[in-house]
Design an enzyme around this catalytic site. Structure first.
Site: not given
Length: 451
Positions: A22-23, A26
């Site tokens: 997920h990170e 980003h």
């Protein structure tokens, strides 16, 4: 103790994988948009490990493994040197900011597809959706032992997991699903299962059982573990024999044996007990003996003890080739997404109980149970959790990615950012909602442990 350690370990592994992806979503898009990333952290709190790359980004693993974050250069977070203003997140065009924020949930969605693809290549083991016993609503609906479910309404079901999910959704909607079944003779027929007859407040975790339907795999086999000396079975039956019929009546589970033996004894006749003995089918004549149970009631017995039995080996495998697994992974992702969104809709409308919201304790327990079942089940669990993380993060709640996307979409339409006051109010609202959801999740976890 081993279950506790296993639950904690597999939860940390699962969350570590999902949060990292997920990170990274980003981080990767932020770098492509020219945003300087100050820190990439898996976990919160004090870093247990950290290193810095040549661009000045810190990569850290922190002590509390319940999430993570990517900290970017941003004037809202602190003073930014004039020379680096072009690398600040808040100075980027709104479409680029939308891309950076949306990249996290999209990364989880991509990971879900990849995990399901790997699962299908390895082969997802499960049980066939075959009826073992039908009573109550199931029997009244025309289901019979040996029926194999092929579809629930228009949804094809290849395993009992698929069937259970579809039946649960129908029960929550107070809908009588149309079941396409194949009976023991191979004929395909349609049955209407009257799930709307279930009482209010029914157990959503066991819809099939409350409708009187028991799956074939869940029935303990009628295998003899011990024989009492001097009993009717002594010298006739042997430990290890699998009872397949009593006086011509087929036996599919251990709990069918005693009622059939009782009927045979009440007729006062000798009968045939059919068994499977090391692969050989035998028919043995036997006469039950009269006795009394703990309440002094007359019963007829053979003098045998049936093994408690363990769950049988999986009998249904969904396996595809490297290329064939690709469309199946996308199809399963779509189906799981529809199921997840449908469950959220039902909880909002009151059709489903809020008890379905789970917290870290339940996640840890399911992670451990999935890991014990095998790599295929753990991949399925990771895929479902990754999908859930993507959906939750896209909810339009300030603090979550979806809340930030809502702000940027408003800015895109409005032509200017929201005021700091409006954004601050939204943040407080988002924190309150998130705290309420987390409190409910922990409450449900504790309630499950207590009950």
């Amino acid at each position: 103790m081993s279950d506790l350690i296993g639950s904690i370990w597999w939860m940390v592994v699962a969350l570590g994988v999902l949060v990292t992806f997920h990170e990274f979503g980003h981080y990767w898009v932020a770098r492509r948009c020219g945003v300087h990333v100050l820190r990439f952290s898996v976990g919160f709190g004090k870093p247990l490990w950290m290193r810095r790359n040549r661009r000045g980004t810190e990569f850290a693993v922190a002590a509390i493994p319940l999430g993570g974050y990517v900290k970017m250069l941003d004037e809202a977070e602190g003073e930014v040197p004039t020379a680096r203003l072009s690398q600040a997140f808040n100075r980027k065009p709104v479409l680029q900011r939308i891309a950076v924020v949306a990249a996290g949930p999209i990364a989880n969605l991509i990971l879900c597809v990849a995990l399901l693809w790997a699962m299908f290549v390895i082969g997802k083991q499960d049980y066939a959706p075959v009826v073992g016993q039908a009573e109550g609503i199931a029997a009244a609906s025309g289901l019979r032992p040996g029926d194999r479910l092929l579809a629930v309404d228009e949804r094809g079901v290849a395993t009992w997991t698929d069937a259970a999910m579809a039946l649960t959704a129908a029960a929550m909607d107070r809908h009588d699903p149309q079941l396409r079944v194949e009976d023991v003779s191979g004929r395909v027929q349609t049955r209407s299962l009257g799930l709307s007859q279930l009482p209010a407040g029914f157990d959503e975790a066991n819809v099939a059982g409350q409708a009187g339907l028991r799956w074939q795999f869940a029935l303990a086999p009628a295998q003899i573990s011990d024989i009492a000396k001097g009993s009717a079975a002594d010298g006739v039956l042997k430990p290890g024999d699998l009872i397949t019929a009593v006086d011509g009546q087929p036996v599919r589970s251990a709990d069918q044996v005693q009622p059939l033996v009782q009927q045979l004894g009440e007729r006062g006749e000798r009968g045939m007990i059919e068994v499977d003995r090391e692969g050989a089918r035998l028919a043995l004549e036997i006469a039950p003996q009269r006795g009394q149970d703990a309440d002094g009631k007359q019963v007829w017995r053979l003098g045998i003890t049936l093994s408690s039995g363990q769950r049988p080996a999986f009998d249904a495998v969904q396996r595809y080739g490297v290329f064939g697994a690709v469309p199946m992974a996308f199809r399963e992702t779509g189906r799981l997404t529809a199921d997840s969104l449908g469950m959220m809709r039902r909880m909002l409308t009151g059709a489903a109980s809020l008890k379905n919201i789970s917290g870290p304790v339940t996640i840890a327990q399911v992670a451990n149970a999935s890991a014990k079942r095998g790599v295929d089940w753990f991949l399925y669990f990771l895929a479902l959790l990754s999908l859930s993380l993507a959906i939750i993060n896209l909810l339009p709640i300030p603090v979550l990615d979806g809340g930030h996307l809502l702000y940027y979409l408003i800015e895109l339409v409005k032509g200017s950012p929201l005021s700091e006051r409006a954004m601050a109010a939204g943040q407080y609202f988002g924190l309150a909602v998130l705290a309420g959801l987390m409190g409910l999740a922990f409450y449900n976890d504790i309630l499950r442990l207590v009950t």
